[in-house]
Design a protein around this motif. Sequence first.
Motif, PDB file in Angstrom:
ATOM      1  N   GLY A  92       7.999   0.568 -10.714  1.00  0.00           N
ATOM      2  CA  GLY A  92       7.905  -0.674 -10.459  1.00  0.00           C
ATOM      3  C   GLY A  92       8.861  -1.530 -11.201  1.00  0.00           C
ATOM      4  O   GLY A  92       9.709  -1.924 -10.418  1.00  0.00           O
ATOM      5  N   LEU A  93       8.839  -1.843 -12.453  1.00  0.00           N
ATOM      6  CA  LEU A  93       9.731  -2.492 -13.029  1.00  0.00           C
ATOM      7  C   LEU A  93      11.217  -2.076 -12.935  1.00  0.00           C
ATOM      8  O   LEU A  93      12.212  -2.925 -12.494  1.00  0.00           O
ATOM      9  CB  LEU A  93       9.456  -2.746 -14.426  1.00  0.00           C
ATOM     10  CG  LEU A  93      10.200  -3.566 -15.376  1.00  0.00           C
ATOM     11  CD1 LEU A  93      10.274  -4.871 -14.736  1.00  0.00           C
ATOM     12  CD2 LEU A  93       9.691  -3.515 -16.895  1.00  0.00           C
ATOM     13  N   TYR A  94      11.535  -0.787 -13.147  1.00  0.00           N
ATOM     14  CA  TYR A  94      12.820  -0.053 -13.066  1.00  0.00           C
ATOM     15  C   TYR A  94      13.618  -0.728 -11.804  1.00  0.00           C
ATOM     16  O   TYR A  94      14.901  -1.113 -11.666  1.00  0.00           O
ATOM     17  CB  TYR A  94      12.791   1.304 -13.582  1.00  0.00           C
ATOM     18  CG  TYR A  94      13.920   1.996 -13.035  1.00  0.00           C
ATOM     19  CD1 TYR A  94      14.916   1.791 -13.906  1.00  0.00           C
ATOM     20  CD2 TYR A  94      14.050   2.839 -11.751  1.00  0.00           C
ATOM     21  CE1 TYR A  94      16.153   2.580 -13.848  1.00  0.00           C
ATOM     22  CE2 TYR A  94      15.387   3.301 -11.614  1.00  0.00           C
ATOM     23  CZ  TYR A  94      16.387   3.347 -12.515  1.00  0.00           C
ATOM     24  OH  TYR A  94      17.674   4.056 -12.411  1.00  0.00           O
ATOM     25  N   MET A  95      12.836  -0.230 -10.738  1.00  0.00           N
ATOM     26  CA  MET A  95      13.419  -0.388  -9.303  1.00  0.00           C
ATOM     27  C   MET A  95      13.698  -1.862  -9.163  1.00  0.00           C
ATOM     28  O   MET A  95      14.688  -1.980  -8.374  1.00  0.00           O
ATOM     29  CB  MET A  95      12.461   0.257  -8.164  1.00  0.00           C
ATOM     30  CG  MET A  95      12.438   1.755  -8.493  1.00  0.00           C
ATOM     31  SD  MET A  95      11.661   2.562  -6.881  1.00  0.00           S
ATOM     32  CE  MET A  95      11.636   4.110  -7.453  1.00  0.00           C
ATOM     33  N   VAL A  96      12.852  -2.534  -9.343  1.00  0.00           N
ATOM     34  CA  VAL A  96      13.249  -4.238  -9.056  1.00  0.00           C
ATOM     35  C   VAL A  96      14.275  -4.565 -10.054  1.00  0.00           C
ATOM     36  O   VAL A  96      15.332  -5.357  -9.536  1.00  0.00           O
ATOM     37  CB  VAL A  96      12.158  -4.927  -9.236  1.00  0.00           C
ATOM     38  CG1 VAL A  96      12.378  -6.396  -9.301  1.00  0.00           C
ATOM     39  CG2 VAL A  96      10.802  -4.640  -8.469  1.00  0.00           C
ATOM     40  N   VAL A  97      14.287  -4.250 -11.297  1.00  0.00           N
ATOM     41  CA  VAL A  97      15.486  -4.952 -12.087  1.00  0.00           C
ATOM     42  C   VAL A  97      16.863  -4.369 -11.996  1.00  0.00           C
ATOM     43  O   VAL A  97      17.782  -4.733 -12.017  1.00  0.00           O
ATOM     44  CB  VAL A  97      14.882  -4.934 -13.748  1.00  0.00           C
ATOM     45  CG1 VAL A  97      13.732  -5.796 -13.909  1.00  0.00           C
ATOM     46  CG2 VAL A  97      14.684  -3.678 -14.035  1.00  0.00           C
ATOM     47  N   LEU A 201       2.459   4.959  -5.766  1.00  0.00           N
ATOM     48  CA  LEU A 201       1.216   4.102  -5.398  1.00  0.00           C
ATOM     49  C   LEU A 201       1.056   2.841  -6.434  1.00  0.00           C
ATOM     50  O   LEU A 201       0.990   1.774  -5.859  1.00  0.00           O
ATOM     51  CB  LEU A 201      -0.164   4.855  -5.251  1.00  0.00           C
ATOM     52  CG  LEU A 201      -1.024   3.759  -4.565  1.00  0.00           C
ATOM     53  CD1 LEU A 201      -0.979   3.200  -3.331  1.00  0.00           C
ATOM     54  CD2 LEU A 201      -2.517   4.746  -4.498  1.00  0.00           C
ATOM     55  N   THR A 202       0.992   3.309  -7.621  1.00  0.00           N
ATOM     56  CA  THR A 202       0.910   2.183  -8.730  1.00  0.00           C
ATOM     57  C   THR A 202       1.920   1.083  -8.613  1.00  0.00           C
ATOM     58  O   THR A 202       1.994  -0.063  -8.761  1.00  0.00           O
ATOM     59  CB  THR A 202       0.855   2.926  -9.973  1.00  0.00           C
ATOM     60  OG1 THR A 202      -0.391   3.705 -10.058  1.00  0.00           O
ATOM     61  CG2 THR A 202       0.669   1.770 -11.266  1.00  0.00           C
ATOM     62  N   GLY A 203       3.297   1.643  -8.482  1.00  0.00           N
ATOM     63  CA  GLY A 203       4.488   0.667  -8.404  1.00  0.00           C
ATOM     64  C   GLY A 203       4.421   0.109  -7.185  1.00  0.00           C
ATOM     65  O   GLY A 203       4.763  -1.264  -7.108  1.00  0.00           O
ATOM     66  N   THR A 204       4.037   0.533  -6.044  1.00  0.00           N
ATOM     67  CA  THR A 204       3.634  -0.259  -4.978  1.00  0.00           C
ATOM     68  C   THR A 204       2.999  -1.370  -4.789  1.00  0.00           C
ATOM     69  O   THR A 204       2.951  -2.412  -4.503  1.00  0.00           O
ATOM     70  CB  THR A 204       3.218   0.765  -3.509  1.00  0.00           C
ATOM     71  OG1 THR A 204       4.278   2.005  -3.311  1.00  0.00           O
ATOM     72  CG2 THR A 204       3.280  -0.046  -2.375  1.00  0.00           C
ATOM     73  N   VAL A 205       1.741  -1.192  -5.538  1.00  0.00           N
ATOM     74  CA  VAL A 205       0.697  -2.195  -5.697  1.00  0.00           C
ATOM     75  C   VAL A 205       1.242  -3.582  -6.825  1.00  0.00           C
ATOM     76  O   VAL A 205       1.085  -4.389  -6.361  1.00  0.00           O
ATOM     77  CB  VAL A 205      -0.717  -1.572  -6.466  1.00  0.00           C
ATOM     78  CG1 VAL A 205      -1.656  -2.829  -6.734  1.00  0.00           C
ATOM     79  CG2 VAL A 205      -1.200  -0.695  -5.450  1.00  0.00           C
ATOM     80  N   ALA A 206       2.225  -2.817  -7.586  1.00  0.00           N
ATOM     81  CA  ALA A 206       2.842  -3.883  -8.604  1.00  0.00           C
ATOM     82  C   ALA A 206       3.495  -4.645  -7.876  1.00  0.00           C
ATOM     83  O   ALA A 206       4.098  -5.976  -8.193  1.00  0.00           O
ATOM     84  CB  ALA A 206       3.574  -3.088  -9.791  1.00  0.00           C
ATOM     85  N   CYS A 207       4.369  -4.251  -6.803  1.00  0.00           N
ATOM     86  CA  CYS A 207       5.290  -4.898  -6.256  1.00  0.00           C
ATOM     87  C   CYS A 207       4.795  -5.642  -4.743  1.00  0.00           C
ATOM     88  O   CYS A 207       5.710  -6.302  -4.124  1.00  0.00           O
ATOM     89  CB  CYS A 207       6.355  -3.922  -5.663  1.00  0.00           C
ATOM     90  SG  CYS A 207       7.496  -3.322  -6.865  1.00  0.00           S
ATOM     91  N   LEU A 208       3.731  -5.550  -4.588  1.00  0.00           N
ATOM     92  CA  LEU A 208       2.940  -6.405  -3.243  1.00  0.00           C
ATOM     93  C   LEU A 208       3.265  -7.600  -3.277  1.00  0.00           C
ATOM     94  O   LEU A 208       3.263  -8.204  -2.130  1.00  0.00           O
ATOM     95  CB  LEU A 208       1.569  -6.144  -3.309  1.00  0.00           C
ATOM     96  CG  LEU A 208       0.871  -4.535  -2.975  1.00  0.00           C
ATOM     97  CD1 LEU A 208      -0.449  -4.405  -2.848  1.00  0.00           C
ATOM     98  CD2 LEU A 208       1.498  -4.256  -1.532  1.00  0.00           C
TER      99      LEU A 208
END
Length: 315
Positions: A92-97, A201-208
């Motif tokens: 989640g965080l890594y890919m966005v930032v 899946l956890t990262g996907t939910v965080a980026c919804l």
Amino acid sequence: MTTTPTARPAAPATSGRDWRAPAAACTTVILWASAFVSIRSAGEAYSPGALALGRLVAGTLTLGAILLVRREGLPARAAWPGIITSGLLWFGLYMVVLNWGEQQVDAGTAAMVVNIGPTLIALLSAGLLGEGLPRRLLAGMAVSFGGAAVVGLSMSGHGSSSVLGVVLCLVAAVAYAGGVVGQKPALRHGSALQITTFGCLTGTVACLPFTGVLVSEAAGAPLSATLNMIYLGVFPTALAFTTWAYALARTTAGRMGATTYAVPALVVLMSWLLLDEVPALLTVAGGLLCLAGVAVSRTRGRGRRAPAVPTDARR
């Protein structure tokens, strides 16, 4: 789906070195290097959050389909703290930032800052996982970090730089390191495919929260950008993160982190071949230093036996 039992029979002992874990690590490094080329293309049409969500959705669907075909089910309950940690931090965080940071600073600066990650992995794994810091690992990391710095310096000035971009890349490095160290214990209680699938899946939910932006930008994005986003999800995410987890279950987090120092060298080569960006001589020298450091960190001293792999980590 059923929960996978924690206890698993040990794999039979084999003579000679097992080539599968090094091959998995090499696959990861090559695909992660290719991601930089795809991110550059897709990032022209997609904002950081939308690109991360689209990549994660593609990765989750791919991994979920494979998981269903293999009928692996859910990992054991003890794996979930590590899955959630790696999912939030790394997927989640890594890919966005990182997507955001690369829009703010040039490629050289981003390479230098993000490559703090393997050093943080070694330090965190030594303190939290008790892995220790072998001299060859430290020496190899020092050589590779020097090579990454040379690559970064040789490429600096080819884009805009900002304090915000540097901070974002630093946050990405910390998230990457925390995700790896969090994932390592989870691999004792689930397969590489299980841990990767539910982490993604956890990262996907965080980026919804970026769903609306993704839908809006996808409507006007060129097909090439969308295909690059899908490629990022299927190969550098679904496949590469699974091969990473497979190799991580069979070695230390510090040693695996040092392996990723080869990524900048491969990015230089791929940019040369695919984007017609001819590297400077100093860039080539830095890339060779990165590879040399990885080679040193992956070797073991004479007369020393490799640490035993826990029975439940052999898959």
